[in-house]
Design a protein around this motif. Sequence first.
Motif, short mmCIF file in Angstrom:
data_model
loop_
_atom_site.label_atom_id
_atom_site.label_comp_id
_atom_site.label_asym_id
_atom_site.label_seq_id
_atom_site.Cartn_x
_atom_site.Cartn_y
_atom_site.Cartn_z
N ILE A 1 -14.35 -40.60 -30.49
CA ILE A 1 -13.66 -39.78 -31.12
C ILE A 1 -11.99 -39.77 -30.57
O ILE A 1 -10.69 -39.91 -31.01
CB ILE A 1 -13.40 -39.16 -33.01
CG1 ILE A 1 -14.71 -38.92 -32.90
CG2 ILE A 1 -12.34 -38.72 -33.19
CD1 ILE A 1 -15.00 -40.39 -33.67
N GLY A 2 -12.02 -39.52 -29.80
CA GLY A 2 -10.80 -38.43 -29.21
C GLY A 2 -10.41 -37.42 -29.75
O GLY A 2 -11.05 -36.31 -29.76
N THR A 3 -8.69 -36.93 -29.09
CA THR A 3 -8.37 -35.80 -30.31
C THR A 3 -7.64 -35.79 -30.66
O THR A 3 -5.94 -34.91 -31.30
CB THR A 3 -7.92 -34.70 -28.80
OG1 THR A 3 -6.92 -35.67 -27.62
CG2 THR A 3 -9.10 -34.44 -28.12
N ASP A 4 -7.32 -37.71 -30.95
CA ASP A 4 -6.34 -37.35 -32.45
C ASP A 4 -6.75 -36.38 -33.80
O ASP A 4 -8.18 -37.42 -34.26
CB ASP A 4 -6.50 -38.64 -32.40
CG ASP A 4 -4.77 -39.02 -33.32
OD1 ASP A 4 -5.11 -38.60 -34.53
OD2 ASP A 4 -4.53 -40.41 -33.06
N PRO A 5 -6.41 -35.73 -34.06
CA PRO A 5 -6.88 -34.84 -35.44
C PRO A 5 -6.99 -36.18 -36.15
O PRO A 5 -8.42 -36.12 -37.57
CB PRO A 5 -6.14 -34.27 -35.68
CG PRO A 5 -4.87 -34.66 -35.21
CD PRO A 5 -5.49 -35.33 -33.64
N ASN A 6 -6.46 -37.17 -36.90
CA ASN A 6 -6.09 -38.57 -38.08
C ASN A 6 -7.57 -38.74 -37.47
O ASN A 6 -8.37 -39.41 -38.63
CB ASN A 6 -5.25 -38.87 -37.89
CG ASN A 6 -4.04 -38.36 -38.33
OD1 ASN A 6 -3.88 -37.55 -39.39
ND2 ASN A 6 -2.88 -38.52 -37.67
N LYS A 7 -8.07 -39.49 -36.17
CA LYS A 7 -9.00 -39.94 -35.99
C LYS A 7 -10.54 -39.52 -35.86
O LYS A 7 -11.04 -39.36 -36.70
CB LYS A 7 -9.20 -40.26 -34.65
CG LYS A 7 -7.97 -41.77 -34.27
CD LYS A 7 -8.80 -42.59 -33.46
CE LYS A 7 -7.54 -43.49 -32.75
NZ LYS A 7 -7.34 -43.08 -31.51
N LEU A 8 -9.96 -37.81 -36.22
CA LEU A 8 -11.57 -37.08 -36.59
C LEU A 8 -11.35 -37.22 -37.82
O LEU A 8 -12.80 -37.50 -38.92
CB LEU A 8 -11.28 -35.81 -35.53
CG LEU A 8 -12.07 -34.18 -36.45
CD1 LEU A 8 -14.21 -35.06 -35.19
CD2 LEU A 8 -11.83 -33.20 -35.47
N ILE A 9 -10.38 -36.85 -38.62
CA ILE A 9 -10.80 -36.55 -39.95
C ILE A 9 -11.57 -38.27 -40.78
O ILE A 9 -12.02 -37.89 -41.37
CB ILE A 9 -9.22 -36.76 -40.90
CG1 ILE A 9 -8.70 -35.50 -40.61
CG2 ILE A 9 -9.27 -36.75 -42.61
CD1 ILE A 9 -6.89 -34.03 -40.92
N ALA A 10 -10.63 -38.91 -40.52
CA ALA A 10 -10.97 -40.51 -41.16
C ALA A 10 -12.94 -40.54 -39.98
O ALA A 10 -13.25 -41.48 -40.88
CB ALA A 10 -10.54 -41.43 -40.18
N ALA A 11 -12.90 -40.37 -39.66
CA ALA A 11 -14.71 -40.81 -39.03
C ALA A 11 -15.40 -39.47 -39.49
O ALA A 11 -16.56 -40.40 -39.71
CB ALA A 11 -14.61 -40.12 -37.62
N SER A 12 -15.03 -38.23 -40.22
CA SER A 12 -15.88 -37.41 -40.48
C SER A 12 -15.75 -38.72 -42.16
O SER A 12 -17.20 -38.02 -42.79
CB SER A 12 -15.73 -36.12 -40.84
OG SER A 12 -14.04 -36.14 -41.29
N GLN A 13 -14.95 -38.74 -43.25
CA GLN A 13 -14.76 -39.61 -44.00
C GLN A 13 -15.71 -40.09 -44.38
O GLN A 13 -16.66 -40.63 -45.09
CB GLN A 13 -13.41 -40.14 -44.76
CG GLN A 13 -13.05 -39.95 -46.20
CD GLN A 13 -13.62 -38.68 -46.58
OE1 GLN A 13 -13.36 -37.39 -46.19
NE2 GLN A 13 -14.44 -38.51 -47.91
N GLU A 14 -15.62 -41.95 -43.61
CA GLU A 14 -16.71 -42.17 -43.13
C GLU A 14 -18.39 -41.95 -43.22
O GLU A 14 -18.70 -42.13 -44.47
CB GLU A 14 -16.83 -42.84 -42.01
CG GLU A 14 -15.72 -43.97 -42.36
CD GLU A 14 -16.20 -45.71 -41.89
OE1 GLU A 14 -16.53 -46.21 -42.24
OE2 GLU A 14 -14.82 -45.86 -43.29
N ILE A 15 -18.49 -40.62 -42.32
CA ILE A 15 -19.75 -40.51 -42.09
C ILE A 15 -20.48 -39.84 -44.09
O ILE A 15 -21.50 -40.12 -44.60
CB ILE A 15 -19.75 -39.53 -41.31
CG1 ILE A 15 -20.23 -39.86 -39.99
CG2 ILE A 15 -21.87 -38.71 -41.93
CD1 ILE A 15 -19.80 -39.40 -39.45
#
Length: 364
Positions: A320-334
Amino acid sequence: MLKTLLVAGARPNFMKIAPLYKRMQEYSNFFQPIFVHTGQHYDQNMSHSFIESLGLPDPDVFLGIGSGSHAVQTANIMIEFEKVLLSSKPDLIIVVGDVNSTIACALVASKLSTPIAHIEAGLRSYDREMPEEINRILTDQISDLLFITSPEAEGNLMREGIQQTKIHFVGNLMIESLIQHIDQIDQSTIRYTLPLKNEQYALLTLHRPSNVDHAQSLEAILNAVVKISKNIPVIFPAHPRTQKQIQKFQLNMKDFNDRLYLLNPIGYYDFLNLQKNAKFVMTDSGGIQEETTYFGVPCLTIRNNTERPITTEVGTNQLIGTDPNKLIAASQEIISGHVKPGDIPKYWDDKVSERIIQILMKYK
Ligand code: UD1
């Protein structure tokens, strides 16, 4: 008789030596295994509880090194381990993984001309800012037998000039350990002690210096996790390093959210039970990328690179990298049901230690 020192120092080492130590005991006409614990990790819940759960005996040799800067820790291990090697005169030492204990003991053995086997050789993140990457490259250069967990490690090693004849693809000992303890893992009642009310949950671990040693990065990640926890509760067994940094940066966890549960580090069976049953895992650990792949549980790795690309190519891991927005988006997908499918890589099974034993018997 092959007198073999098996070296472990930090939490992720114990599950890699345990299956091998036990297998060597089955071949007691051939091997004399000696368990050396450097004491790099020393808290009960980072060290002794794992040794016990994994069915290892108390260490035959305990160096009691503890924490320190990289130089202090590595140097102290070297000084103490040299005494052990000089007095015990083993035929072989086995080091695992990429922690400071790994390179320290390998370096001592190399100077005393004791053959070295490195388990989990050839993993590369190609990020030399990571202390572990330096430990990996240097340990591989001075090892005589290089046991690899996945095929791409062979190319990594050969590009660094390592002879192909030294490299052996044997699989993943950490997964063998998991398989050996699957009944105890399934029997863990940890989930019922947490305020989850039968809800699904996500699991978080964080301990990489790049994520936790700077207030800004740690706070940004925790803020993202708080947002995620509004949709799914998050269980966070925090490494001592991380807990210390949370205190140092005066991040008051109570200001975060009542659905982000901070726990002390937990035992092997409990932690694997939480992994196996999680909706998804967020982590910067290496081993957890592999364990989630075995369990088929989605893993979001909060790092810019991984030394374990097979977990993203074959397994359920996403970098995911360390961009918090990407973490939020990826968890939302799951959470909304879009889950990356995954398979179990070749040789991540219960015969890894046997493969290693067969190679060691020929080596002698
Ligand atoms: C080490 C490994 C890392 C591995 C991790 C697994 C190196 C360079 N790093 O990192 O690759 O992923 O173990 O956990 O070898 N501490 C305690 N109690 C303990 C151990 C550590 O309180 O039992 C605290 C101390 O404040 C210490 C800090 O954690 O200074 C870091 O410990 P250290 O062994 O230096 O590195 P880890 O971050 O654990």
